[in-house]
Design a protein around this motif. Structure first.
Motif, mmCIF file in Angstrom:
data_model
loop_
_atom_site.group_PDB
_atom_site.id
_atom_site.type_symbol
_atom_site.label_atom_id
_atom_site.label_comp_id
_atom_site.label_asym_id
_atom_site.label_seq_id
_atom_site.Cartn_x
_atom_site.Cartn_y
_atom_site.Cartn_z
ATOM 1 N N SER A 78 0.814 -1.211 0.000
ATOM 2 C CA SER A 78 0.000 0.000 0.000
ATOM 3 C C SER A 78 0.851 1.267 0.000
ATOM 4 N N GLU A 79 2.110 1.139 0.423
ATOM 5 C CA GLU A 79 2.983 2.318 0.483
ATOM 6 C C GLU A 79 4.438 1.896 0.490
ATOM 7 N N LEU A 80 5.304 2.821 0.112
ATOM 8 C CA LEU A 80 6.739 2.660 0.314
ATOM 9 C C LEU A 80 7.023 3.100 1.745
ATOM 10 N N THR A 81 7.918 2.412 2.436
ATOM 11 C CA THR A 81 8.181 2.751 3.832
ATOM 12 C C THR A 81 9.611 3.220 4.039
ATOM 13 N N ASP A 82 9.835 3.813 5.212
ATOM 14 C CA ASP A 82 11.146 4.350 5.570
ATOM 15 C C ASP A 82 12.193 3.254 5.715
ATOM 16 N N ARG B 283 11.074 3.685 0.489
ATOM 17 C CA ARG B 283 10.960 5.023 -0.098
ATOM 18 C C ARG B 283 12.359 5.534 -0.445
ATOM 19 N N ARG C 127 7.995 4.248 9.349
ATOM 20 C CA ARG C 127 7.156 3.143 8.881
ATOM 21 C C ARG C 127 8.090 2.014 8.441
ATOM 22 N N THR D 299 8.471 -2.056 6.798
ATOM 23 C CA THR D 299 7.944 -3.217 6.096
ATOM 24 C C THR D 299 8.914 -4.367 6.322
ATOM 25 N N VAL E 224 3.912 -0.978 -5.466
ATOM 26 C CA VAL E 224 2.922 -0.197 -4.716
ATOM 27 C C VAL E 224 1.675 -0.096 -5.570
#
Length: 183
Positions: A34-38, A66, A168, A170, A182
């Motif tokens: 759902s998203e790219l994370t840190d 990200r 965040r 993953t 994503v």
């Protein structure tokens, strides 16, 4: 399922069959995020006997982090970086693609090593990489262009210090077998 299960067979014109196999693999191996994370924590199982193979897990992780984030690759690499290609450590991954191509074109670097070096260099342009392994020394890890951590907890603490406590995260299990995208 069993890691040795046959998933598909492709034959005919080599170009057409290869493209069909790639499309099939992409559909079978893509993990939609759902998203790219840190921070992305990944292992490279089952491609973890050396770093040459573990790059597959790093590649998947680079699709989940990200830009400017941190990848923590946890992999045993019990056979080291790559015994048949010691030039990988000598050259390392902190080079522009043009430099790698020049090394290949002038015969200073084998084309296959050049591809692995180029791929890893592209991933390092995207994110910081912390390598947690018993099979690659801290000195070799640094020579490759990565940060070294003695264990996953130390790597995570370092990444959280870099990105903050609200970062965040993953986690990718068996990352060498996936392609991250994503939605």
């Amino acid at each position: 399922g069993n890691d040795n299960t046959l998933a598909g067979v492709f034959a005919g014109d080599p170009i057409v069959a290869h493209r069909a196999a790639c499309d099939f693999a992409r559909s079978a191996c893509t993990v939609n995020l759902s998203e790219l994370t840190d921070i992305v924590v990944a292992d490279a199982y089952p491609s973890d006997r050396d770093f040459w193979q573990a790059v597959k897990g790093l590649n998947a992780a680079s699709g989940a982090v990200r830009p400017g984030g941190t990848i923590i690759l946890v992999t045993p690499c019990l056979e080291g970086v790559c015994a048949p290609h010691p030039e990988v450590v000598e050259v390392g991954f902190r080079h522009a693609p043009e430099h790698v191509r020049r090394l290949v074109d002038t015969g200073q670097l084998c084309p296959i090593s050049g591809i692995v070096i180029w791929l890893a260099a592209r991933m390092l342009e995207r994110a910081n990489v912390i390598l947690v392994t018993k099979g690659v020394s801290a000195a070799e890890t640094t020579a490759l262009g990565f940060e070294y951590a003695p264990d996953p907890a130390a790597a995570l603490a370092h990444a959280l210090f870099r990105h903050g406590a609200s970062a965040r995260i993953t986690v990718l299990h068996k990352a060498a077998k996936m392609v991250c995208a994503v939605q």
